[in-house]
Design an enzyme around this catalytic site. Sequence first.
Site, PDB file in Angstrom:
ATOM      1  N   GLN A 135      25.135  61.031  52.232  1.00  0.00           N
ATOM      2  CA  GLN A 135      24.122  62.088  51.605  1.00  0.00           C
ATOM      3  C   GLN A 135      22.870  61.984  52.277  1.00  0.00           C
ATOM      4  OE1 GLN A 135      25.701  64.562  49.868  1.00  0.00           O
ATOM      5  NE2 GLN A 135      23.847  65.750  50.006  1.00  0.00           N
ATOM      6  N   PRO A 157      57.637  48.305  47.367  1.00  0.00           N
ATOM      7  CA  PRO A 157      57.492  49.843  47.171  1.00  0.00           C
ATOM      8  C   PRO A 157      57.533  50.499  45.717  1.00  0.00           C
ATOM      9  CG  PRO A 157      58.994  49.185  49.074  1.00  0.00           C
ATOM     10  CD  PRO A 157      58.599  48.018  48.405  1.00  0.00           C
ATOM     11  N   GLU A 180      44.496  44.360  45.606  1.00  0.00           N
ATOM     12  CA  GLU A 180      44.294  43.375  44.632  1.00  0.00           C
ATOM     13  C   GLU A 180      44.044  43.663  43.223  1.00  0.00           C
ATOM     14  OE1 GLU A 180      43.025  39.784  45.848  1.00  0.00           O
ATOM     15  OE2 GLU A 180      43.259  40.193  47.789  1.00  0.00           O
ATOM     16  N   LEU A 193      53.188  40.033  47.406  1.00  0.00           N
ATOM     17  CA  LEU A 193      53.601  40.448  46.159  1.00  0.00           C
ATOM     18  C   LEU A 193      54.037  41.907  45.813  1.00  0.00           C
ATOM     19  CD1 LEU A 193      53.572  39.312  43.062  1.00  0.00           C
ATOM     20  CD2 LEU A 193      50.912  40.258  42.939  1.00  0.00           C
ATOM     21  N   TRP A 221      52.674  47.125  51.521  1.00  0.00           N
ATOM     22  CA  TRP A 221      51.059  47.248  51.567  1.00  0.00           C
ATOM     23  C   TRP A 221      50.622  45.825  51.695  1.00  0.00           C
ATOM     24  CZ3 TRP A 221      50.331  51.971  51.617  1.00  0.00           C
ATOM     25  CH2 TRP A 221      50.788  52.806  51.180  1.00  0.00           C
TER      26      TRP A 221
END
Length: 390
Positions: free
Chosen positions: A343, A136, A370, A133, A164
């Site tokens: 941590q 760029p 998403e 979907l 992506w």
Amino acid sequence: MTDHGPQPVERQLPTEEAKDLLALVRDLVQREIAPRAAAEEEAGHFPRDLFRLLSSSGLLGLPYPEEFGGGGQPYEVYLQVLEELAAARLTVGLGVSVHSLACHGLAGYGGKEQKAEHLPAMLGGGLLGAYCLSEPQSGSDAASLRTRAVRDGDDWVLTGTKAWITHGGIADFYTVLARTGGEGAHGITAFLVPGDAPGLTPAAPERKMGMKGSPTAQLHFDGVRVPDARRIGEEGQGFPIALSALDSGRLGIAACAVGVAQAALDEALAFVTGRRQFGRPLADFQGLRFLLADMATQIEAGRALYLAAARLRDQGLPFSRQAAMAKLFCTDAAMRVTTDAVQLMGGYGYTADFPAERYMREAKVLQIVEGTNQIQRMVIARHLAGPESR
């Protein structure tokens, strides 16, 4: 303290079959996935053999109909399987979620003959899918996509670039959204494109801070010909198909986020119960105990949220708002929990000798994929207050 170390997660499963399924998943995780995770992620190795194993075990098509090779499981069960897989290795859990997303369009909107021809191989035949979907220049603004499909006789010719794409370059099939009409959401159509189609070329995988074992790449479509028989749904119906898939996919991301957070909590808890400072276990210090309590509470809340949304989906009720809430809350919680785990473990948490730093790096991407969490807030607000007046 009376409890030492992490305790097994208690699951709310509706049937004995579902309990047996989860036991199978946990056994597979312990034998095949978890032992390889750290080394293969560091090496950037994609475990294609594990996906073949998942397929042959019936775990790549869990939420889809049995008549087409799926598992016939409710989303409530499927998502808990995803959580277990993601806790062991996010590359695998998210990969299963993406594959399910790639199957959604055909399973929900395809014709009967299309389903019979393609779904069995997609759901249980060892194939791996990807969902195309984003581009760029059109990530969050998906309705402005530019990849174009032009009709040529009985074929469509696709030209453009997708970006992506999880499993980009290694998938056996792609669900591709392309523009067949005018501008905006109404001119988009969905297609099922073979991974080896002539003219389809992957770019080099992106260099990412986490999930290095999962390839993410651009895909270039240079005159890729797709028969009209591979068009999913009606011409111009692509955007509703995409949104429908994303609603379900967001629940998958939420479940994966809870899995990563649970793994981080388990790692931190094992560390602080096993390490002593000032003559007593770290877990005896109230400041650390309170932090552990907050981490566990966020995980339980996230799990309850995604399961509640899944049950709405299983009942055929609207769940888009709840899916956005689950994706938002669970991924934000995963980022907090994994950061706190690092941590709690101090310098050890910052080293690659322990998985906590990997969980923290992986959690970040879940706030982005998403639909970014800013987009989720827009979706939730739209449900609450309606669309903006402009």
